[in-house]
Design an enzyme around this catalytic site. Sequence first.
Site: not given
Ligand code: GAR
Length: 195
Positions: A12, A14, A93, A107, A109, A150, A179
């Site tokens: 979490g 992000n 989803i 989303n 990616h 995706d 991100e």
């Molecule tokens: C992030 O890098 C996000 O882009 C990726 O998971 C990570 C979560 O990090 N999402 C995917 O791979 C979706 N297909 P976080 O929990 O530290 O935010």
Amino acid sequence: MKNVAIFASGSGTNAENIVRYFSKSETIKVAVVLSNNRNVGVHARVNKLGVPSFVFSREEFADGAPVLAKLSAASDVYKRQDLIVLAGFMNKISDPLLNAYPGKIINIHPALLPKYGGKGMYGIHVHKAVVAAGERETGITIHYIDEHYDEGTVIFQAKCPVLPSDTPEEVAAKVHALEYAHYPKVIEDLLAARI
Ligand code: GAR
């Protein structure tokens, strides 16, 4: 005040970054965080910043109604969220959510879609594949969610270099930095209808 709900499955970082970005906003508020996992970092990260979080089961997610009820209950305007933001959410989803929030679910990616997307391509698996393929650049893609994994319309992409010596973990750090820099701004611009 526009209401945003975040869906997250893991650490979490992000989600925390987005909550912090809007914590002083007078127009946008992260109203709630929902997760399919109980024992993951996202809960403590957002709870300490005053944002409630809830867990739903696989059955509740597939059914949709309990999740939609949580989203409504957490909104102080019109009983709806203005945007649903997936931030490290690792499930597809479900149809009830897509039908209830058409064009309102986005989303992030951790690669330059359409490359390195699809089933099994999430988190560190993406960066391992990028390094194994000898890519010289990677990045992030922010896109709308549709019924395919995706594949929804791309809203925004940003790139970073991959050096021959980079490990998947080093690539992950560069991608995370992108991100953090861009996802909150894209959310802000979408809600202000600037993009
Ligand atoms: C992030 O890098 C996000 O882009 C990726 O998971 C990570 C979560 O990090 N999402 C995917 O791979 C979706 N297909 P976080 O929990 O530290 O935010």
